[in-house]
Each structure stands twice: as C-alpha cells, then as structure tokens.
Design a protein around this motif. Sequence first.
Motif, short mmCIF file in Angstrom:
data_model
loop_
_atom_site.label_atom_id
_atom_site.label_comp_id
_atom_site.label_asym_id
_atom_site.label_seq_id
_atom_site.Cartn_x
_atom_site.Cartn_y
_atom_site.Cartn_z
N GLN A 265 0.83 -1.20 0.00
CA GLN A 265 0.00 0.00 0.00
C GLN A 265 0.86 1.25 0.00
OE1 GLN A 265 -3.53 0.28 -0.22
NE2 GLN A 265 -2.78 2.34 -0.68
N PHE A 266 1.93 1.26 0.81
CA PHE A 266 2.81 2.41 0.84
C PHE A 266 3.52 2.59 -0.50
CE2 PHE A 266 2.25 3.23 5.29
CZ PHE A 266 2.61 4.57 5.40
N ALA A 267 3.90 1.50 -1.12
CA ALA A 267 4.55 1.59 -2.43
C ALA A 267 3.59 2.16 -3.46
CB ALA A 267 5.07 0.22 -2.85
N ARG A 268 2.32 1.72 -3.40
CA ARG A 268 1.31 2.25 -4.34
C ARG A 268 1.11 3.75 -4.11
NH1 ARG A 268 -1.38 -2.79 -3.47
NH2 ARG A 268 -2.60 -1.90 -1.78
N ASN A 269 0.99 4.14 -2.82
CA ASN A 269 0.79 5.56 -2.51
C ASN A 269 1.95 6.40 -3.03
OD1 ASN A 269 -1.63 5.05 -1.23
ND2 ASN A 269 -0.76 5.06 0.83
N ALA A 270 3.17 5.87 -2.86
CA ALA A 270 4.35 6.60 -3.31
C ALA A 270 4.37 6.74 -4.83
CB ALA A 270 5.62 5.91 -2.82
N SER A 271 4.01 5.66 -5.53
CA SER A 271 3.97 5.72 -7.00
C SER A 271 2.91 6.69 -7.49
CB SER A 271 3.70 4.33 -7.57
OG SER A 271 4.76 3.45 -7.26
N GLU A 272 1.75 6.66 -6.83
CA GLU A 272 0.67 7.57 -7.22
C GLU A 272 1.05 9.02 -6.97
OE1 GLU A 272 -2.67 6.16 -5.05
OE2 GLU A 272 -2.86 4.30 -6.22
N SER A 273 1.91 9.25 -5.98
CA SER A 273 2.34 10.62 -5.69
C SER A 273 3.13 11.22 -6.86
CB SER A 273 3.18 10.67 -4.42
OG SER A 273 4.47 10.11 -4.63
N LEU A 274 3.75 10.35 -7.66
CA LEU A 274 4.48 10.83 -8.83
C LEU A 274 3.52 11.18 -9.96
CD1 LEU A 274 7.41 8.24 -8.91
CD2 LEU A 274 7.44 10.56 -7.97
N ALA A 275 2.45 10.39 -10.08
CA ALA A 275 1.47 10.63 -11.14
C ALA A 275 0.64 11.88 -10.86
CB ALA A 275 0.55 9.41 -11.28
N LYS A 276 0.32 12.10 -9.58
CA LYS A 276 -0.45 13.28 -9.17
C LYS A 276 0.32 13.99 -8.06
CE LYS A 276 -4.94 11.12 -10.16
NZ LYS A 276 -6.26 10.73 -9.58
N PRO A 277 1.29 14.80 -8.43
CA PRO A 277 2.14 15.45 -7.43
C PRO A 277 1.33 16.27 -6.43
CG PRO A 277 3.06 15.73 -9.63
CD PRO A 277 1.68 15.16 -9.80
N ASP A 278 1.61 16.07 -5.15
CA ASP A 278 0.96 16.85 -4.10
C ASP A 278 1.52 18.27 -4.14
OD1 ASP A 278 1.01 17.92 -1.13
OD2 ASP A 278 -0.57 16.41 -1.21
N PRO A 279 0.66 19.29 -4.07
CA PRO A 279 1.16 20.67 -4.12
C PRO A 279 2.20 20.97 -3.04
CG PRO A 279 -1.22 20.61 -4.38
CD PRO A 279 -0.80 19.22 -4.03
N TYR A 280 2.01 20.39 -1.85
CA TYR A 280 2.97 20.64 -0.78
C TYR A 280 4.35 20.10 -1.16
CZ TYR A 280 5.20 20.69 3.80
OH TYR A 280 6.08 20.92 4.82
N VAL A 281 4.38 18.89 -1.70
CA VAL A 281 5.66 18.28 -2.08
C VAL A 281 6.32 19.09 -3.19
CG1 VAL A 281 6.78 16.21 -2.98
CG2 VAL A 281 4.85 16.00 -1.40
N LEU A 378 2.37 11.31 3.19
CA LEU A 378 3.65 10.88 3.77
C LEU A 378 4.42 10.01 2.79
CD1 LEU A 378 2.79 10.09 7.49
CD2 LEU A 378 4.22 11.95 6.63
N ALA A 379 3.71 9.14 2.10
CA ALA A 379 4.39 8.26 1.14
C ALA A 379 5.13 9.08 0.09
CB ALA A 379 3.40 7.31 0.48
N GLY A 380 4.49 10.16 -0.41
CA GLY A 380 5.14 11.01 -1.38
C GLY A 380 6.33 11.75 -0.80
N LEU A 381 6.21 12.18 0.45
CA LEU A 381 7.32 12.87 1.11
C LEU A 381 8.48 11.91 1.38
CD1 LEU A 381 5.25 15.03 3.62
CD2 LEU A 381 6.61 15.88 1.70
#
Length: 503
Positions: A265-281, A378-381
């Motif tokens: 799940q954390f790996a999926r969240n991290a990968s999705e963070s690349l596809a939809k970048p969080d504005p904060y990141v 957090l996963a994206g960070l």
Amino acid sequence: MDVNNTSRARAAGYSRTSLATQQADFNQHLLEAAQQLNLVVISNRVSAFDPLQPKTGGLAAALEPVVEHSGAVWMGSSGKLGDGSQTLGIAEHGQGRVAKLDLPRKHYSGYYDGFANSILWPALHSLPDRMAASTNHYESYQEINKFVADAAFQFRDRDAIWVHDYHFLPLGAGLQKLGVDKPIGFFLHTPWPEPKMMEQVPNHRELMQSMLAYDLLGFQTNWDLKNFRDCLRNHLGLEFEHGVVIGASGHTRCQTFPIGIDPKQFARNASESLAKPDPYVSVLLKKLGGAKLAIGVDRLDYTKGIDQRIKALDQVLAAEPRSIVLLQVATSSRPEIDAYRTYKRDVAGLVDRVNDNHGLEEWRPIIYENSPFSQAQLAGLYRAARIGLVTPLRDGMNLVAKEYVAAQDPNDPGVLVLSKFAGAAEIFDQNEALLVDPAHPDEIAAAISEAANMPRKERVQRWRAMMDKLEEYTIHDWSAHFIQELHKSRVTVRAVPTSSLLD
C-alpha cells in the motif's frame, strides 16, 4: 533465536502464499484467522474508521480489517469523560462493531496523565529522569482498569479478548476476577525495560503478577522478551521455560510478534504521488536549493530524540553548508503533561537556532511542521527524501522506519538512518540501515553525511534487503499470527499453581 529468522519462519506460512492471492483491500488469511475467534479487541483509543484521515500508527491499520470483515468488537475510550456510568456507545463498521466508553472523570488524570504517561511510559523507555511519581496515580490506574473490565464483561460470551498496550497491564487480571474464562491475549507496543529500571515503577511486582493472568503476552522484539523474562526471575522468582511461565493464574505463553506495515500500500501511494504530485511536495522540492532532503516524522515526544537529531543537523551544516534540508513533521502529543510542553518548547527553540545560524533569507535548513499528514501524503514525502531519520532514544518498533523503506523508488532509493535502540533495528541490520546511537549527535551527523553521499548501487542493495523483510511479514501477518496463537489457548487448561509460586 534471531528475530530476522523468526520473522521469516512465521511469514512462510502466511505471506509467501498470501502475496500471490492477496485481495486489493484485505488479506484473506487474516479474515480466516479472525473468523476462528469471535474476538473482542480492547485498547485505550479506537480507530475513527475514516478513510480520509491518517491512521495514527499500526494498530488502526492492523485492526480495522479485523473488525470490518470478521465481526470483531473493538472497545476503547470515546475520548470524552463521564460520571462513571458504563454505557457503551456502539456503532456498526462492516460486519463488526466499535464500542466507545466515557472514562470516569474522577480517575482519568491520575490514570492517563499520571501513572500511564508520567510513570509507565518513561520507565518502559528506560528514562528514569522523566518519571514523576504520585501516591494516588497507581490507585487511579487500577480504578480505570477495573472500570474498563466491568464494561467489557458484557462481551464475556465471545471466544477471546485481545488487549493492547501499557494502559491496560492489569486488565486481564480484572477480567479473570470477574469470571471471564475465555482466552485473553495482550500485546505491548512499547519496549519492556531491564529489571533495574522496572523496579523503579511503584507496585511493579503487583503489576507483573497481574500480567500473568493473560494467556498470551506479545512483545515487539527479542530484547523486550528477554528483559521481561529477567524481570520475572528477579522480581517474582519465576522461571521462563520454552516460552511459558507458570504464575498464580496458570500458564502464560510469551512470544515476540514484530509489528509490520502494509508495504504494498505504501509503495502504491508513493507511485501515485508521482502521477499526481501533491502541491505541498512540489513547493517543498523547489525550496531545497540544491540541497538533499532528509525527513523525520514523529510525535512531539521526548522519547523520539528529535532534539538530538536537530543538533546533529547543526553539525552537518557547519561542515557542509546548505547540503541538507530537514523536513521535520512533529505532531503535538500529550500537551496537558508538563514534560511534553517543555519538550515542545525546547525543540522549537533548537529549530529556530539552527535556521538562524545556517539559513538565508530565501532558504531554511529545517522545515518544521506540527500538523499531521495523510498516509498518501507521507508516502510522497518519504519518496522525495534521500535520507529517512528515525532516531528515537528507544522505541517498541517504530513503523516510520518501515514506511520510509516501503515508499522508496526501487531504482533510486533513499537511505534509512536508524536508532539502534528502535525495535526496527532488530529487523534491519547494519548492512541495510545506518545504525546510530541516538544520544550522540556526532554519530547521527556522520550517518547523515554518509547517507547523502552513498552511491546508488549501495543504496539499492540496502533497500532491497529491507524491502524483502517488509514483504515477508506484513501488518496483516502480524495480526493473523497473534490471533492464531491466541486461538491455541482455547484448548489450554490453566495449571493449578504450587504454594511456592504464590509466595
């Protein structure tokens, strides 16, 4: 026995099969294990069951599916204080229920602020200077445990009860005294200290004797289990053989269950963070100014070593200006307790000092956040950070260490800097994480520099070894393993104690 080998052996019966058949949101083996028992779970607080809110720790991630899919009841404090009535507010969640109880105002402060968090918490983390004893705190702690036991008695017809953490060390004895004869298990999320530390806890012998009313005691690490065994010998004169101790209540089995996460799940969240970048990141990365990002995620608790971590960063920046930016997420914790208010003030002062000494008008080496982030954020960070700083003075496990590893890019992972006194250090060895003494900022500083300059090939090798371990024993394997071991207690006949064991 080495815990890494133990984890692999346990996981072999679970995750090697379940990884091939895992459902998207729920592991089938966990459901099957939970359905063997009509389970009651008791903890100080219960999950909000809100998918939009971050899960605070592994307990929610582990037990939400047990409740929703197996019909378990999860009982705990409502977060409100009452007049002492034992009315339970019950809500349906999937096939299960959550039962919330207003704890009595009269004893709450002595129980929670006092004995649980000003005596037991620092003692369990081997920090005697943080202990603040009071004569009435132990009485309030016992009264709240009795109150919760009385309320839980209405679930006595269920097959088993699983109690969590240091708030409820004597709860099993209270349930047994009421006549509950079903298996009762207990899992300690914190460390367990050595005998000399434990003897500083008021009424420690009575507390330990009450713990032996549980059929199954679970600990995070072999270190914790060894310390508990030594305490049994030194303080109660009891021997621990083949994982079993015989006390006044009969047989109690003691085992390690190193809590995990859901790495997929954390790996999926991290990968999705690349596809939809969080504005904060996105904004954060622009602020780095060529520096490498380090991240720390903790509660504002003096056991987490945040102050020593910041002192270490000060040393790094003195030697290598503008080389590192630390994102320190430190959510508020127990603000009603003086020691926590003082620690919060001290950490904020250190952050200001480092930023003043090493920062520029448009650049700050520490970005300090006191608000929580969702697991997806957090996963994206984590993935954006070259260095994960997990440096508690002592910790039961510390799931942030595992979350950071799971969120990394397999082709270009970051490096975990880990306290050797965190439970996770019994899982990840020195060839995987960079292990440090959290009380020595110079060691942390050296590890930060090493991590920042580590070649990609070595980073990949270290990360791969850690990720393999995470996938071998997940949070769902942990839950299923404990539930299956508790299930075995259904056929255990309590022993009749000898007179010598009662002395």
